[in-house]
Design a protein around this motif. Structure first.
Motif, PDB file in Angstrom:
ATOM      1  N   PRO A 172      36.753  46.305  34.342  1.00  0.00           N
ATOM      2  CA  PRO A 172      37.485  46.227  35.425  1.00  0.00           C
ATOM      3  C   PRO A 172      36.582  45.306  36.213  1.00  0.00           C
ATOM      4  O   PRO A 172      35.760  44.245  35.935  1.00  0.00           O
ATOM      5  N   LEU A 173      37.221  45.164  37.226  1.00  0.00           N
ATOM      6  CA  LEU A 173      37.199  42.921  38.146  1.00  0.00           C
ATOM      7  C   LEU A 173      36.483  44.053  39.372  1.00  0.00           C
ATOM      8  O   LEU A 173      36.802  44.736  40.064  1.00  0.00           O
ATOM      9  N   PRO A 174      35.574  43.063  39.845  1.00  0.00           N
ATOM     10  CA  PRO A 174      34.644  43.212  41.313  1.00  0.00           C
ATOM     11  C   PRO A 174      35.636  42.665  42.299  1.00  0.00           C
ATOM     12  O   PRO A 174      36.462  42.369  42.699  1.00  0.00           O
ATOM     13  N   HIS A 175      35.049  44.338  43.386  1.00  0.00           N
ATOM     14  CA  HIS A 175      35.976  44.240  45.035  1.00  0.00           C
ATOM     15  C   HIS A 175      35.497  43.442  46.021  1.00  0.00           C
ATOM     16  O   HIS A 175      36.592  42.759  46.592  1.00  0.00           O
ATOM     17  N   ASP A 176      34.030  43.181  46.109  1.00  0.00           N
ATOM     18  CA  ASP A 176      33.322  42.301  46.883  1.00  0.00           C
ATOM     19  C   ASP A 176      34.017  41.260  46.927  1.00  0.00           C
ATOM     20  O   ASP A 176      34.278  40.300  46.434  1.00  0.00           O
ATOM     21  N   PRO A 177      35.185  40.168  48.404  1.00  0.00           N
ATOM     22  CA  PRO A 177      35.431  39.378  48.202  1.00  0.00           C
ATOM     23  C   PRO A 177      34.778  38.118  48.169  1.00  0.00           C
ATOM     24  O   PRO A 177      34.962  37.056  47.608  1.00  0.00           O
ATOM     25  N   ARG A 178      33.335  38.047  48.021  1.00  0.00           N
ATOM     26  CA  ARG A 178      32.798  37.324  48.273  1.00  0.00           C
ATOM     27  C   ARG A 178      32.689  36.815  46.740  1.00  0.00           C
ATOM     28  O   ARG A 178      31.655  35.848  46.527  1.00  0.00           O
ATOM     29  N   ILE A 179      32.514  37.707  45.357  1.00  0.00           N
ATOM     30  CA  ILE A 179      32.593  37.852  44.340  1.00  0.00           C
ATOM     31  C   ILE A 179      33.663  37.009  43.558  1.00  0.00           C
ATOM     32  O   ILE A 179      33.643  36.081  42.653  1.00  0.00           O
ATOM     33  N   ALA A 180      34.506  38.038  44.028  1.00  0.00           N
ATOM     34  CA  ALA A 180      36.131  37.589  43.332  1.00  0.00           C
ATOM     35  C   ALA A 180      36.097  36.559  43.527  1.00  0.00           C
ATOM     36  O   ALA A 180      37.161  35.757  42.427  1.00  0.00           O
ATOM     37  N   ARG A 181      36.267  35.817  44.788  1.00  0.00           N
ATOM     38  CA  ARG A 181      37.247  34.363  45.173  1.00  0.00           C
ATOM     39  C   ARG A 181      35.944  33.191  44.184  1.00  0.00           C
ATOM     40  O   ARG A 181      36.385  32.350  43.818  1.00  0.00           O
TER      41      ARG A 181
END
Length: 292
Positions: A168-177
């Protein structure tokens, strides 16, 4: 530019454009109840796309990485991806991948799961995929034998065991980017926190919320999944150890055994079918299944 193939181009399946790495096949341009593809691709990236038809994608040899938006999945031999119509996804194939793909119209797919899944492919489903994947696009699916083959294939797909190999991939954009591409080892927790400007505790909380795992456990799952992918592609154990951030083979082998219940070499042998049964191969992927 990718070459597109539709019903206005009359040619044999054996020389259609999807044999090219940059090919694009428009399954929605055809009106048959089911379309089958039996082919091989090397270094192919479908890019993000979607189609109205539902799809079953089965990797007979090699490994396909499939991204559904919120998770990355592996398709080794003995696994297939069920992709409902309209779902945005991306398939990436490295080296030579021998695959079978079936596209079902909305009438047939209404009988099948409405959620994406990685499923196990048993001997019966595997045998049914061959004649359907090999059939011409204008095949008569109302003929008695073909009708029964297709009906049994639908039943096998609908009742196949879910056998995920997912991350599964994190949704939070601060972490994802701030996470690298899937091919590169994610940073240590402290480094990721520094990149995001978040505290270590906040990163851990957001990862738990989005993926069901703390960051350290998620990073270990990434290493296991990447290791499996490289082993399925035929890379040597020493190369896999280096690629996944280990200083030597021995700690990598210990890690792999603790996570997968088998050694990297045994996993590779079973994946190729070299004298091993698929039970052992399925056991070696159990750790990934437990987290999804």
């Amino acid at each position: 530019m990718a070459q597109s193939v539709g019903p206005d181009r009359k040619c044999r399946k054996s020389d259609m454009a999807w044999l090219q790495p940059d090919a694009h096949f428009d399954a929605d341009a055809w009106d048959a109840p089911v379309l089958g593809i039996a082919s091989s691709l090397a270094d192919h990236d479908s890019g993000w796309h979607q189609h109205a038809r539902a799809q079953l994608l089965y990797t007979r040899q090699g490994c396909t990485r499939l991204t559904f938006g919120d998770r990355i999945s592996l398709l080794p031999p003995s696994r297939a991806a069920w992709i409902p119509g309209g779902l945005r996804h991306r398939a990436q194939m490295r080296q030579a991948v021998d695959y079978r793909s079936l596209y079902f119209d909305t009438t047939l797919s209404a009988q099948l799961p409405q959620q994406p899944a990685i499923i196990g492919v048993g001997p019966l489903l595997q045998a049914l995929l061959e004649p359907i994947a090999q059939a011409p696009f204008d095949h008569d699916w109302q003929a008695p034998r073909a009708h029964h083959q297709l009906a049994l294939c639908l039943l096998e797909i609908a009742t196949a065991p879910v056998a995920p190999m997912d991350l599964p991939l994190p949704h939070d954009p601060r972490i994802a980017r701030c996470l690298p591409l899937a091919e590169h080892l994610p940073p240590e927790l402290g480094e990721l926190a520094a990149r995001t400007g978040l505290s270590v505790r906040t990163v851990g909380r957001l990862m738990q919320r989005d993926t069901g795992m703390g960051y350290q456990a998620w990073r270990q799952q990434w290493r296991l999944m990447r290791a499996m992918e490289l082993l399925l592609l035929g890379h040597r154990v020493a190369h896999v150890a280096q690629d996944t951030g280990f200083s030597a083979e021995s700690p990598f082998i210990a890690f792999f055994r603790s996570m997968a219940g088998t050694t990297p070499a045994a996993f590779q042998r079973h994946a190729k079918g070299d004298g091993g049964d698929q039970v052992a191969f399925a056991h070696s992927t159990h750790s990934l299944a437990k987290t999804t």
